[in-house]
Design an enzyme around this catalytic site. Structure first.
Site, PDB file in Angstrom:
ATOM      1  N   ASP A 173       0.831  -1.199   0.000  1.00 36.43           N
ATOM      2  CA  ASP A 173       0.000   0.000   0.000  1.00 36.43           C
ATOM      3  C   ASP A 173       0.872   1.258   0.000  1.00 36.43           C
ATOM      4  O   ASP A 173       1.728   1.433   0.852  1.00 36.43           O
ATOM      5  CB  ASP A 173      -0.896  -0.020   1.249  1.00 36.43           C
ATOM      6  N   THR A 199      -6.891   3.740  -2.223  1.00 37.90           N
ATOM      7  CA  THR A 199      -6.622   2.346  -1.865  1.00 37.90           C
ATOM      8  C   THR A 199      -7.675   1.365  -2.379  1.00 37.90           C
ATOM      9  O   THR A 199      -7.343   0.369  -3.016  1.00 37.90           O
ATOM     10  CB  THR A 199      -6.497   2.218  -0.335  1.00 37.90           C
ATOM     11  N   LYS A 204      -6.016  -3.594   6.699  1.00 39.00           N
ATOM     12  CA  LYS A 204      -7.202  -2.849   6.264  1.00 39.00           C
ATOM     13  C   LYS A 204      -8.265  -3.819   5.763  1.00 39.00           C
ATOM     14  O   LYS A 204      -7.963  -4.727   4.983  1.00 39.00           O
ATOM     15  CB  LYS A 204      -6.851  -1.893   5.134  1.00 39.00           C
ATOM     16  N   HIS A 216      -2.214  11.115  -1.234  1.00 43.60           N
ATOM     17  CA  HIS A 216      -2.255  10.708  -2.641  1.00 43.60           C
ATOM     18  C   HIS A 216      -3.676  10.901  -3.141  1.00 43.60           C
ATOM     19  O   HIS A 216      -4.553  11.305  -2.386  1.00 43.60           O
ATOM     20  CB  HIS A 216      -1.837   9.242  -2.780  1.00 43.60           C
TER      21      HIS A 216
END
Length: 548
Positions: free
Chosen positions: A37, A78, A160, A488
């Site tokens: 990630d 993500t 996550k 990002h």
């Protein structure tokens, strides 16, 4: 007659042998997808002077590196990245329009994997109520399950929830994620009725606490970290209880206030994830399937993202994280060699997105960049719209660099939707740091360079994306100078140029600078496994990877 019968017998036997040899499809015992990630492509080389021979360097030496792999949509977040890698598709088709998005029909916020129809296993509350139900397309892992009549095993793992769930797809045997409140690796009833015994046994070790109690100091003497800026700087964030963002990080003390959430922002969070992945390989017999079918393990390492967000890519923390990750990858590959067998598995490493420099740091070095003050811009837009249309609250969010309008309110008041969008665009075009403002339902896409136009179209989902797309200038992102670390989400190469390396069964050694895209990964794996590509895939197989 005896001679003829004898010849016929041996001819039939030869045909049978030939037929059986073709009937057995050649596949690896296991496919392992490792998502790092927030990993920039240049991290393969930025810290290479300190990497060992058995981690990143082994992948580059023995595998095939696609050096120019790009994300072909905006925004770059993500959940979208994980979905695009495994579906071979884009938000316009697979439906994952962000980590969160606004449902345009209702104006309500939706988290990418939330599912109120399921219950958590290993944790109470919303943390466990997760599934891939919002993902509209199949994954390569789904297609493998279908192709083998569900004899292949598929497992997804990530700190996550979205990192474990979305790659594993709809048909997975299991997906697991970490719940910092309970300290458990958890799942949901979407996959199973109860956690397996081996998961409960793993949770009972309380490894997160053990790693946190070890504190975080640099792997090598801190003065040797020449690829990073000074440890004590204004661009990094701190935890409550810290005076400065410097080493050593006394996580054993910080845990009293921060709790087990700390493990996410330590390189040991990656180690912890791979510990769990090894246990899954062992206990689920991944790569040693009793039905002799190919299994698929999807692992996403989240600590790199949490650390980057807090400390930025120029920090000692990031350099130390990747030096430790290099060692973790080396150990993980050795584990695969020992349990599945070197040459029996196919391994690929990639990322869901990359990351920007902190704009304040960048401008302090005399570069151009800045911050988009999203909250202030939203307030300004609502004031301007209220003055013209007599109604407040017409803009409900600027999430995902998109303007989300209050569609239900606009409809109920019979307001001119086109006039509202035009006024928003006119107002935004005056903002510093905004390069383009695009009406996603209009005809202004022709005013953009073709690569940007394609990224906007690919990222736009009519039911889940906003009405207007904001494209910022290079080195700008949403935040303020008081925002530490980095983030990002934009189109620029620093957010969209990611690593992609294949290694192992069926993979030649080599390297290519030919441009490929994130959506090409799933059809490449599909071709390698001789299965159908995912049902929403628009990517193309990377033929160089399949030329062995």
């Amino acid at each position: 007659m005896k001679k003829i019968s004898f010849l016929i017998f041996w001819y039939a036997l030869a045909c049978c042998i030939t037929s059986n040899s073709y009937a057995q499809v050649e596949r690896p015992k296991l496919v392992v997808g490792l998502m790092v990630d927030q990993m920039r492509w240049d991290y393969l080389y930025r810290f290479a002077d300190r990497y060992g021979d058995d981690g990143f360097k082994r992948l580059l030496k023995q595998g095939f590196s696609c050096e120019n792999t790009l994300i072909n949509y905006v925004p770059t977040f993500t959940a979208i990245g994980h979905s695009s890698v495994y579906t071979g598709s884009v938000p316009s088709i697979h439906g994952i329009a962000g980590n969160d998005w606004i449902e345009q029909a209702t104006g309500q916020s939706m988290y990418c994997t939330e599912d109120d129809l399921v219950k958590g296993l290993g944790a109470d509350g919303k943390e466990g109520q997760q599934s891939p139900r919002n993902l509209l397309a199949s994954t390569v892992t789904d297609e493998l399950r279908l192709a083998t009549n569900f004899r292949s095993k598929v497992v997804g793992i990530s700190i996550k929830d979205r990192g474990g769930i979305l790659p594993a797809g709809h048909l997975a045997n299991a997906a697991y994620w970490f719940d910092s409140k309970s300290g458990n690796w958890i799942s949901s009833t979407f996959y199973m009725d109860a956690l397996p015994k081996w998961v409960n046994n793993f949770n009972s070790q309380d490894l997160a606490t053990k790693y946190i109690n070890q504190d975080w100091n640099t792997l090598y003497p801190i003065n040797s970290y020449v690829n990073s800026i000074a440890d004590d700087n204004i661009y990094e964030g701190t935890w409550p209880g810290e005076d400065k963002p410097v080493f050593p990080r006394k996580t054993s003390e910080l845990v009293k206030d921060a709790g087990l959430e700390l493990i996410k922002t330590m390189p040991q969070g990656n180690t912890f994830t791979l510990d769990f992945a090894k246990d899954a390989i062992k206990n689920e017999q991944l790569g040693n399937n009793p039905d002799a079918q190919t299994d698929f393990l999807c692992v996403s390492l989240s600590a790199t993202d949490y650390i980057g967000h807090r400390y930025s890519l120029s920090s000692v923390e990031i350099e130390d994280t990747y030096l430790r990750l290099d060692q973790d990858i080396a150990e993980f590959l050795k584990y695969l060699d020992d349990t599945v067998g070197e040459g029996n598995y196919t391994f690929f490493l990639t990322a869901d997105h990359a990351v920007s420099y902190n704009p304040l740091y960048y401008t302090d070095q005399k570069g151009s960049g800045g911050y988009l003050f999203s909250r202030q811009i939203q307030r300004n837009l609502n004031e301007v719209l209220k003055e013209q249309f007599g109604q407040d609250g017409l803009v409900i969010s600027l999430t995902n660099y998109q303007v989300h309008l209050n569609n239900s309110l606009i409809d109920s008041l019979s307001l001119d939707d086109t006039a509202i969008r035009n006024r928003v665009i006119k107002t935004l075009n005056k903002e510093e740091g905004i390069a383009y403002v695009v009406d996603l339902e209009g005809h202004q896409n022709m005013l953009l360079p073709a690569p940007l136009r394609e990224k906007i179209i690919n990222g736009y989902n009519r039911k889940r994306s906003g009405s207007i797309q904001i494209i910022v200038d290079p080195q700008w992102y949403a935040g303020t100078p008081r925002s530490p670390g980095t983030t990002h989400g934009v189109w620029s190469p620093y957010d969209s140029h990611i690593p992609l390396i294949f290694m192992g069964w069926g993979i030649p050694q080599g390297k290519s600078n030919r441009p490929v895209e994130i959506i090409d990964i799933a059809p490449t794996i599909s071709s390698l496994l001789h299965i159908m590509e995912p049902n929403g895939s628009i990517g193309k197989p990377i033929t160089e990877v399949l030329s062995h």
